[in-house]
Scaffold this motif. Structure first.
Motif, PDB file in Angstrom:
ATOM      1  N   LEU A 167      -7.169  -6.798  -5.300  1.00 43.60           N
ATOM      2  CA  LEU A 167      -7.696  -7.621  -6.390  1.00 43.60           C
ATOM      3  C   LEU A 167      -8.166  -8.982  -5.890  1.00 43.60           C
ATOM      4  O   LEU A 167      -9.165  -9.518  -6.363  1.00 43.60           O
ATOM      5  CB  LEU A 167      -6.627  -7.804  -7.469  1.00 43.60           C
ATOM      6  N   ARG A 168      -7.448  -9.541  -4.935  1.00 46.53           N
ATOM      7  CA  ARG A 168      -7.753 -10.900  -4.471  1.00 46.53           C
ATOM      8  C   ARG A 168      -8.887 -10.942  -3.459  1.00 46.53           C
ATOM      9  O   ARG A 168      -9.628 -11.929  -3.399  1.00 46.53           O
ATOM     10  CB  ARG A 168      -6.483 -11.520  -3.883  1.00 46.53           C
TER      11      ARG A 168
ATOM     12  N   VAL B 254       5.423 -13.248  -9.556  1.00 39.94           N
ATOM     13  CA  VAL B 254       4.942 -14.344  -8.717  1.00 39.94           C
ATOM     14  C   VAL B 254       3.995 -13.847  -7.631  1.00 39.94           C
ATOM     15  O   VAL B 254       3.121 -14.598  -7.179  1.00 39.94           O
ATOM     16  CB  VAL B 254       6.142 -15.096  -8.086  1.00 39.94           C
ATOM     17  N   LEU B 255       4.128 -12.601  -7.225  1.00 39.87           N
ATOM     18  CA  LEU B 255       3.260 -12.045  -6.189  1.00 39.87           C
ATOM     19  C   LEU B 255       1.789 -12.153  -6.562  1.00 39.87           C
ATOM     20  O   LEU B 255       0.929 -12.328  -5.689  1.00 39.87           O
ATOM     21  CB  LEU B 255       3.625 -10.573  -5.942  1.00 39.87           C
ATOM     22  N   PHE B 256       1.469 -12.073  -7.856  1.00 33.91           N
ATOM     23  CA  PHE B 256       0.073 -12.037  -8.305  1.00 33.91           C
ATOM     24  C   PHE B 256      -0.440 -13.406  -8.766  1.00 33.91           C
ATOM     25  O   PHE B 256      -1.538 -13.490  -9.323  1.00 33.91           O
ATOM     26  CB  PHE B 256      -0.085 -11.018  -9.435  1.00 33.91           C
TER      27      PHE B 256
ATOM     28  N   TRP C 161      -4.444 -14.582 -10.312  1.00 38.17           N
ATOM     29  CA  TRP C 161      -4.755 -15.089 -11.652  1.00 38.17           C
ATOM     30  C   TRP C 161      -4.970 -16.597 -11.684  1.00 38.17           C
ATOM     31  O   TRP C 161      -5.016 -17.188 -12.759  1.00 38.17           O
ATOM     32  CB  TRP C 161      -3.619 -14.739 -12.620  1.00 38.17           C
ATOM     33  N   GLN C 162      -5.109 -17.259 -10.545  1.00 40.05           N
ATOM     34  CA  GLN C 162      -5.177 -18.721 -10.532  1.00 40.05           C
ATOM     35  C   GLN C 162      -6.444 -19.257 -11.212  1.00 40.05           C
ATOM     36  O   GLN C 162      -6.464 -20.398 -11.674  1.00 40.05           O
ATOM     37  CB  GLN C 162      -5.102 -19.248  -9.107  1.00 40.05           C
ATOM     38  N   ASP C 163      -7.484 -18.442 -11.276  1.00 40.45           N
ATOM     39  CA  ASP C 163      -8.709 -18.847 -11.969  1.00 40.45           C
ATOM     40  C   ASP C 163      -8.735 -18.175 -13.342  1.00 40.45           C
ATOM     41  O   ASP C 163      -9.054 -16.988 -13.449  1.00 40.45           O
ATOM     42  CB  ASP C 163      -9.937 -18.442 -11.156  1.00 40.45           C
ATOM     43  N   PRO C 164      -8.371 -18.894 -14.407  1.00 42.42           N
ATOM     44  CA  PRO C 164      -8.299 -18.281 -15.745  1.00 42.42           C
ATOM     45  C   PRO C 164      -9.604 -17.633 -16.190  1.00 42.42           C
ATOM     46  O   PRO C 164      -9.586 -16.655 -16.942  1.00 42.42           O
ATOM     47  CB  PRO C 164      -7.937 -19.461 -16.659  1.00 42.42           C
ATOM     48  N   SER C 165     -10.727 -18.147 -15.706  1.00 43.52           N
ATOM     49  CA  SER C 165     -12.017 -17.605 -16.137  1.00 43.52           C
ATOM     50  C   SER C 165     -12.244 -16.187 -15.610  1.00 43.52           C
ATOM     51  O   SER C 165     -13.052 -15.441 -16.148  1.00 43.52           O
ATOM     52  CB  SER C 165     -13.157 -18.515 -15.663  1.00 43.52           C
TER      53      SER C 165
ATOM     54  N   PRO D 206       3.742   3.289   9.233  1.00 43.98           N
ATOM     55  CA  PRO D 206       4.396   2.001   9.502  1.00 43.98           C
ATOM     56  C   PRO D 206       5.874   2.226   9.818  1.00 43.98           C
ATOM     57  O   PRO D 206       6.464   3.227   9.403  1.00 43.98           O
ATOM     58  CB  PRO D 206       4.230   1.255   8.181  1.00 43.98           C
ATOM     59  N   PRO D 207       6.512   1.303  10.541  1.00 46.66           N
ATOM     60  CA  PRO D 207       7.962   1.376  10.725  1.00 46.66           C
ATOM     61  C   PRO D 207       8.676   0.741   9.532  1.00 46.66           C
ATOM     62  O   PRO D 207       8.248   0.951   8.395  1.00 46.66           O
ATOM     63  CB  PRO D 207       8.171   0.601  12.032  1.00 46.66           C
ATOM     64  N   ILE D 208       9.729  -0.034   9.767  1.00 42.63           N
ATOM     65  CA  ILE D 208      10.401  -0.734   8.664  1.00 42.63           C
ATOM     66  C   ILE D 208       9.475  -1.836   8.156  1.00 42.63           C
ATOM     67  O   ILE D 208       9.030  -2.693   8.923  1.00 42.63           O
ATOM     68  CB  ILE D 208      11.738  -1.334   9.133  1.00 42.63           C
ATOM     69  N   VAL D 209       9.156  -1.806   6.875  1.00 42.04           N
ATOM     70  CA  VAL D 209       8.245  -2.789   6.278  1.00 42.04           C
ATOM     71  C   VAL D 209       9.081  -3.857   5.583  1.00 42.04           C
ATOM     72  O   VAL D 209       9.918  -3.547   4.733  1.00 42.04           O
ATOM     73  CB  VAL D 209       7.280  -2.127   5.280  1.00 42.04           C
ATOM     74  N   SER D 210       8.843  -5.101   5.954  1.00 35.83           N
ATOM     75  CA  SER D 210       9.672  -6.178   5.427  1.00 35.83           C
ATOM     76  C   SER D 210       8.808  -7.265   4.798  1.00 35.83           C
ATOM     77  O   SER D 210       7.643  -7.043   4.504  1.00 35.83           O
ATOM     78  CB  SER D 210      10.557  -6.743   6.540  1.00 35.83           C
ATOM     79  N   SER D 211       9.366  -8.447   4.606  1.00 34.16           N
ATOM     80  CA  SER D 211       8.747  -9.508   3.802  1.00 34.16           C
ATOM     81  C   SER D 211       7.389  -9.939   4.344  1.00 34.16           C
ATOM     82  O   SER D 211       7.040  -9.691   5.497  1.00 34.16           O
ATOM     83  CB  SER D 211       9.675 -10.721   3.734  1.00 34.16           C
ATOM     84  N   THR D 212       6.624 -10.624   3.507  1.00 37.40           N
ATOM     85  CA  THR D 212       5.289 -11.083   3.897  1.00 37.40           C
ATOM     86  C   THR D 212       5.373 -12.151   4.986  1.00 37.40           C
ATOM     87  O   THR D 212       6.326 -12.922   5.051  1.00 37.40           O
ATOM     88  CB  THR D 212       4.527 -11.668   2.696  1.00 37.40           C
ATOM     89  N   TYR D 213       4.343 -12.183   5.785  1.00 41.08           N
ATOM     90  CA  TYR D 213       4.220 -13.227   6.813  1.00 41.08           C
ATOM     91  C   TYR D 213       3.475 -14.437   6.250  1.00 41.08           C
ATOM     92  O   TYR D 213       3.937 -15.561   6.360  1.00 41.08           O
ATOM     93  CB  TYR D 213       3.494 -12.657   8.024  1.00 41.08           C
ATOM     94  N   GLN D 214       2.336 -14.191   5.594  1.00 40.86           N
ATOM     95  CA  GLN D 214       1.518 -15.297   5.081  1.00 40.86           C
ATOM     96  C   GLN D 214       0.982 -15.052   3.673  1.00 40.86           C
ATOM     97  O   GLN D 214       0.880 -15.988   2.891  1.00 40.86           O
ATOM     98  CB  GLN D 214       0.325 -15.541   6.028  1.00 40.86           C
ATOM     99  N   GLU D 215       0.599 -13.829   3.359  1.00 43.35           N
ATOM    100  CA  GLU D 215      -0.125 -13.566   2.111  1.00 43.35           C
ATOM    101  C   GLU D 215       0.697 -12.707   1.148  1.00 43.35           C
ATOM    102  O   GLU D 215       1.370 -11.761   1.578  1.00 43.35           O
ATOM    103  CB  GLU D 215      -1.425 -12.802   2.421  1.00 43.35           C
ATOM    104  N   PRO D 216       0.515 -12.973  -0.130  1.00 43.34           N
ATOM    105  CA  PRO D 216      -0.138 -14.141  -0.729  1.00 43.34           C
ATOM    106  C   PRO D 216       0.744 -15.385  -0.688  1.00 43.34           C
ATOM    107  O   PRO D 216       0.286 -16.499  -0.873  1.00 43.34           O
ATOM    108  CB  PRO D 216      -0.382 -13.709  -2.179  1.00 43.34           C
ATOM    109  N   VAL D 217       2.056 -15.185  -0.451  1.00 45.07           N
ATOM    110  CA  VAL D 217       2.987 -16.284  -0.201  1.00 45.07           C
ATOM    111  C   VAL D 217       3.870 -15.877   0.971  1.00 45.07           C
ATOM    112  O   VAL D 217       4.132 -14.689   1.177  1.00 45.07           O
ATOM    113  CB  VAL D 217       3.864 -16.603  -1.431  1.00 45.07           C
TER     114      VAL D 217
END
Length: 568
Positions: A104-105, A135-137, A141-145, A306-317
């Protein structure tokens, strides 16, 4: 439970700083500071007045070094997906949510069909809406328009996988067959302790039904079946190919066998059927790969491991994670300043990947699969692992400690953490954790809270037992397909828009921010839902933390007395 430290303050990369400055130029200062906060980069200090000058200097510098600011127009990956209709199965899972957010982003798709089950008196549409409000999204949605346009692209597909004839409503089925171009099959049960018949039903039979529908799609460009690197963990060397050495006449015969067994018979037969596999999950994923090859090899399909999938590194937070599977479940007590023990061979190298890099790799591999299937009949397989990984469990755990606040870090080094590969010592640690949970529940009841700590400790112990095979083994691998993409196939533009090269990550920084991410995105939201925990305030938190530290010190002291008798 003890107090929770606040958010993540990662050290921003040069690219993040450049992006932040350019966003100021485009959006103005106030919207940008909200964006930086969502990205975990609130520590950046940017003066909007000087931004244009700074950007000009950066652009000039990049020209001299051969770099080019990306506007997305030359992205081959973006062009592949532009105007496409995407179907995601398993979109409500950890990996599926991050995949949907990234699409989406970052991609200009026409629609995204999200296959999702109704659950706990909630319809598929209600579950999807709740997921999109997370919060992930926020960055989507940061641009309301643009909210109405983007939200309108996401369409829930309610599915009943137990019903072969009425899996999807007929009207929706027609729409999928007529419209879908790209399919990501993330459907899986990741319950390692699931009975074999249940694991095979979800990971093989349901996948078979879904791919049967996919085979009818008229505009299909590519299908990515997400498996796991550990689908062949019975081997020390794992290549990018499908192994079909299942035994007992193959997966179909095994499914027939288990369907005719009662629970007692199944429990007795299961170890013999799965052989050297540590659990039914990995065995069933191997069976699914063979099924995909045998029944759907004529589709433009590939397998992503993929192997063990864990937390985000940079995106979206940075640091986002919403579950306690894998390492995140093992650091909960550590993050709370409580005594805990991990049953790990610290000399071994685990195989972990951040979920945002995994999603980017998934999107890029889909483009490559479409290309490769037009050139060769064999199903391409992608082992998404880093053969150059030098991080042992010992080094990773040290970085975990660095992510704690100073007081908890000191306690972890001196008192509250035991890491051992000795079965005898870990057996004592388990007893001590159970005793700790018992007394902490007494304290909770004294304060008018419901007992919960014994259950939390028991889950942690079970998690450690489940992961034992993976924390005591390591593998070598062949992943030429992934290295080809890292080296040659992906443009610099796309590697910036969809970073996925595991060899270029700052792994020290990633593991350092791991526990703060677990605290902020997995622990804190669950605490907020605990109405009774609101009774504990101010000085009560201090007293509670002190109590936990005393218990941890006593338990660790006892361990030190017995340590010489049990080894490391």
């Amino acid at each position: 439970m003890g107090g929770v430290s606040g958010g993540i303050n990662p050290i921003p990369t040069t690219r993040q700083k450049i992006i932040a400055i350019e966003v100021v130029c485009q959006r103005g200062a106030a919207p940008t500071m909200r964006l930086l906060k969502n990205c975990g980069l609130e520590r950046l200090r940017i003066n909007p007045i000087s931004c244009f000058t700074v950007v000009r200097r950066i652009r000039s510098s990049r020209k001299r070094k051969g770099f080019k600011m990306s506007d997305g127009n030359s992205s081959k990956v973006g062009k592949f997906y532009r105007g496409s209709t995407v179907l995601i199965t398993g979109a409500s899972g950890f990996l599926g949510q991050v995949l949907l957010e990234k699409i989406l982003r970052s991609l200009d798709v026409a629609k995204v069909y999200v296959m999702i089950r109704a659950k706990r008196n909630s319809s598929a549409d209600e579950r999807l809406q709740k997921m999109l409000e997370g919060v992930l999204f926020d960055r989507v949605w940061q641009d309301p328009s643009k909210y109405k346009e983007l939200r309108g692209k996401v369409i829930p597909v309610e599915v009943d996988l137990d019903s072969e004839s009425n899996m999807i409503a007929e009207e929706m089925k027609v729409r999928l067959v007529e419209e879908v171009d790209v399919v990501f099959n993330l459907l899986a049960s990741i319950n390692f302790n699931e009975p074999l018949n249940c694991a095979l039903r979800t990971n093989v039979e349901y996948t078979d039904r879904l791919l049967g529908l996919v085979s009818l799609m008229k505009r299909l460009k590519v299908v990515v079946h997400v498996s796991t690197f550990f689908s062949n963990c019975d081997k020390s060397m794992i290549e990018e190919r499908i192994y079909d050495d299942i035994g007992f006449g193959g997966y179909a015969n095994i499914m027939n066998i288990v369907s005719n067994l009662n629970d007692t018979e199944l429990q007795a037969m299961e170890p013999h059927l799965i052989g050297d596999f540590p659990n039914t999950y990995t065995f069933s994923k191997k069976c699914a790969e063979v099924m995909v090859r045998d029944k759907y090899g004529d589709l433009p399909i590939g397998i992503f491991r993929p192997p063990i999938v864990s937390s985000t590194y940079q995106e979206p937070v940075a640091g986002w994670i919403n579950n306690f599977n894998g390492p995140s479940g093992l650091v909960v007590m550590l993050s709370e300043g409580l005594y805990s023990a991990a049953f790990v061979d610290t000399r071994k190298r685990p195989f972990l990947v951040p979920v945002d890099y995994c999603v980017n790799a998934l999107l890029i591999c889909a483009v490559d699969i479409a290309k490769q299937r037009s050139l060769a009949p064999s199903i391409p397989v992608y082992n998404y692992t880093n053969p150059e990984d030098i991080f042992t469990w010992e080094r990773i755990i040290d970085r975990f400690y660095e992510g704690l606040d100073p007081a908890k870090r000191m306690l972890a080094y001196l008192v509250t953490a035991t890491v051992t590969r000795s079965p005898a010592r870990y057996a004592m640690c388990k007893t001590l954790m159970r005793v700790e949970g018992f007394f902490l529940d007494l304290a909770r009841q004294f304060r008018g809270q419901a007992p919960a700590m014994s259950q939390v400790f028991e889950r942690m112990i079970n998690q450690s037992e489940v992961l034992k095979f993976f924390t005591f083994h390591e593998w070598t691998m062949q992943n030429e397909n992934m290295q080809r993409l890292w080296r040659d196939e992906v443009s610099k533009e796309d590697s910036e828009l969809f970073p996925f090269d595991l060899t270029r990550m700052d792994w020290d920084d990633y593991y350092r921010n791991f526990i703060p991410g677990v605290v902020k995105y997995a622990i804190a939201p669950r605490k907020a839902k605990d109405e009774k925990s609101k009774r504990v305030e101010g000085s009560g938190e201090v007293r509670k933390f002190s109590l936990y530290s005393i218990w941890s010190f006593l338990f660790h002291s006892l361990l030190n007395l017995l340590k010489n008798f049990t080894g490391r």
